[in-house]
Write a protein that holds these residues in place. Sequence first.
Motif, PDB file in Angstrom:
ATOM      1  N   PRO A  16       6.028  39.097  65.967  1.00  0.00           N
ATOM      2  CA  PRO A  16       6.461  37.740  65.631  1.00  0.00           C
ATOM      3  C   PRO A  16       6.305  36.764  66.789  1.00  0.00           C
ATOM      4  N   ASP A  17       5.943  35.551  66.436  1.00  0.00           N
ATOM      5  CA  ASP A  17       5.875  34.449  67.387  1.00  0.00           C
ATOM      6  C   ASP A  17       7.109  33.577  67.165  1.00  0.00           C
ATOM      7  N   LEU A  18       8.044  33.607  68.101  1.00  0.00           N
ATOM      8  CA  LEU A  18       9.321  32.929  67.931  1.00  0.00           C
ATOM      9  C   LEU A  18       9.181  31.415  67.816  1.00  0.00           C
ATOM     10  N   LYS A  19       8.094  30.887  68.338  1.00  0.00           N
ATOM     11  CA  LYS A  19       7.928  29.437  68.353  1.00  0.00           C
ATOM     12  C   LYS A  19       7.114  28.936  67.163  1.00  0.00           C
ATOM     13  N   GLU A  20       5.920  29.506  66.962  1.00  0.00           N
ATOM     14  CA  GLU A  20       4.966  28.912  66.042  1.00  0.00           C
ATOM     15  C   GLU A  20       4.988  29.488  64.630  1.00  0.00           C
ATOM     16  N   ALA A  21       5.515  30.686  64.434  1.00  0.00           N
ATOM     17  CA  ALA A  21       5.518  31.288  63.100  1.00  0.00           C
ATOM     18  C   ALA A  21       6.436  30.516  62.155  1.00  0.00           C
ATOM     19  N   GLU A  22       6.212  30.702  60.859  1.00  0.00           N
ATOM     20  CA  GLU A  22       7.055  30.045  59.860  1.00  0.00           C
ATOM     21  C   GLU A  22       8.508  30.485  60.020  1.00  0.00           C
ATOM     22  N   GLY A  23       9.413  29.520  60.112  1.00  0.00           N
ATOM     23  CA  GLY A  23      10.818  29.830  60.340  1.00  0.00           C
ATOM     24  C   GLY A  23      11.187  29.922  61.805  1.00  0.00           C
ATOM     25  N   GLY A  24      10.252  29.578  62.697  1.00  0.00           N
ATOM     26  CA  GLY A  24      10.494  29.666  64.131  1.00  0.00           C
ATOM     27  C   GLY A  24      10.974  28.352  64.739  1.00  0.00           C
ATOM     28  N   LEU A  25      10.924  28.299  66.060  1.00  0.00           N
ATOM     29  CA  LEU A  25      11.468  27.154  66.784  1.00  0.00           C
ATOM     30  C   LEU A  25      10.708  25.863  66.500  1.00  0.00           C
ATOM     31  N   ARG A  26       9.399  25.970  66.274  1.00  0.00           N
ATOM     32  CA  ARG A  26       8.634  24.760  65.962  1.00  0.00           C
ATOM     33  C   ARG A  26       9.133  24.133  64.661  1.00  0.00           C
ATOM     34  N   ASP A  27       9.442  24.958  63.690  1.00  0.00           N
ATOM     35  CA  ASP A  27       9.945  24.433  62.421  1.00  0.00           C
ATOM     36  C   ASP A  27      11.315  23.792  62.584  1.00  0.00           C
ATOM     37  N   ALA A  28      12.142  24.342  63.460  1.00  0.00           N
ATOM     38  CA  ALA A  28      13.447  23.723  63.712  1.00  0.00           C
ATOM     39  C   ALA A  28      13.273  22.329  64.306  1.00  0.00           C
ATOM     40  N   THR A  29      12.278  22.172  65.185  1.00  0.00           N
ATOM     41  CA  THR A  29      11.999  20.861  65.774  1.00  0.00           C
ATOM     42  C   THR A  29      11.492  19.891  64.715  1.00  0.00           C
ATOM     43  N   VAL A  30      10.634  20.395  63.819  1.00  0.00           N
ATOM     44  CA  VAL A  30      10.125  19.550  62.735  1.00  0.00           C
ATOM     45  C   VAL A  30      11.278  19.081  61.847  1.00  0.00           C
ATOM     46  N   LEU A  31      12.200  19.968  61.542  1.00  0.00           N
ATOM     47  CA  LEU A  31      13.330  19.587  60.699  1.00  0.00           C
ATOM     48  C   LEU A  31      14.173  18.496  61.359  1.00  0.00           C
ATOM     49  N   LYS A  32      14.359  18.594  62.668  1.00  0.00           N
ATOM     50  CA  LYS A  32      15.106  17.552  63.377  1.00  0.00           C
ATOM     51  C   LYS A  32      14.368  16.218  63.314  1.00  0.00           C
ATOM     52  N   ALA A  33      13.026  16.287  63.409  1.00  0.00           N
ATOM     53  CA  ALA A  33      12.232  15.063  63.303  1.00  0.00           C
ATOM     54  C   ALA A  33      12.341  14.465  61.905  1.00  0.00           C
ATOM     55  N   LEU A  34      12.402  15.315  60.890  1.00  0.00           N
ATOM     56  CA  LEU A  34      12.570  14.822  59.517  1.00  0.00           C
ATOM     57  C   LEU A  34      13.920  14.134  59.340  1.00  0.00           C
ATOM     58  N   VAL A  35      14.960  14.717  59.898  1.00  0.00           N
ATOM     59  CA  VAL A  35      16.283  14.105  59.816  1.00  0.00           C
ATOM     60  C   VAL A  35      16.279  12.729  60.491  1.00  0.00           C
TER      61      VAL A  35
END
Length: 218
Positions: free
Chosen positions: A159-178
């Motif tokens: 697993p890639d903790l940053k780039e995989a689906e459900g990883g840290l990159r997605d958490a950052t995207v969600l914050k940007a959406l908010v």
Amino acid sequence: MTAPERAARTADADRLCAAAYGGCGGPEAGAALIAVGGYGRGELAPYSDLDVVLVHDEGVELGEVAQLVWYPLWDAGVQLDHSVRTLPEMLSTAAGDVRVGSGLLDVRHLAGDPNLTLRLRTTMLADWRRSARQRLPELHELVRTRHRLLGELAHLSVPDLKEAEGGLRDATVLKALVATWLVDVPHSDLERCRLALLDVRDRLHEVAGRATDRIAPE
């Protein structure tokens, strides 16, 4: 939990950056050293790079500051991802690249002119909200493409903790959406999961002895 350790690493890095800027005679007005990306969010793992930008108003001459500010950080053994940009250049790049635009929502002041950093932050946030409906389809496609290429974090053998689906990159995207004010997410659930992934990455760096987001079998 390693959140206090991340906070301590961020505080240490902030002191180094502020001292480097002050030591080379960085201007107090019209220029600022800022943290972006994971450093801007205070998410430094043990071997994370410091992602910093020396930003300045047009017409402000930096002289040797643009080069000298980096040397004390290198001498301290810091890994840097650095650049020098005018404020209009920052805004233009963000307008042309949705990844840059969303990333600059995490700008944080380190040294120099705090009013310049505030102008950058407020302008970026206003532009992000104003153009969100036009830009979100592009962001959505970037996320979908990354998910197709890398797979889902929970089901990968490496697993890639940053780039995989459900990883840290997605958490950052969600914050940007908010930040667009167009959508909302369960903040408490998101933050708990994000912090758990950051804890895992911290321990991964310690075990591997280097910067990595991939949990290899060994």
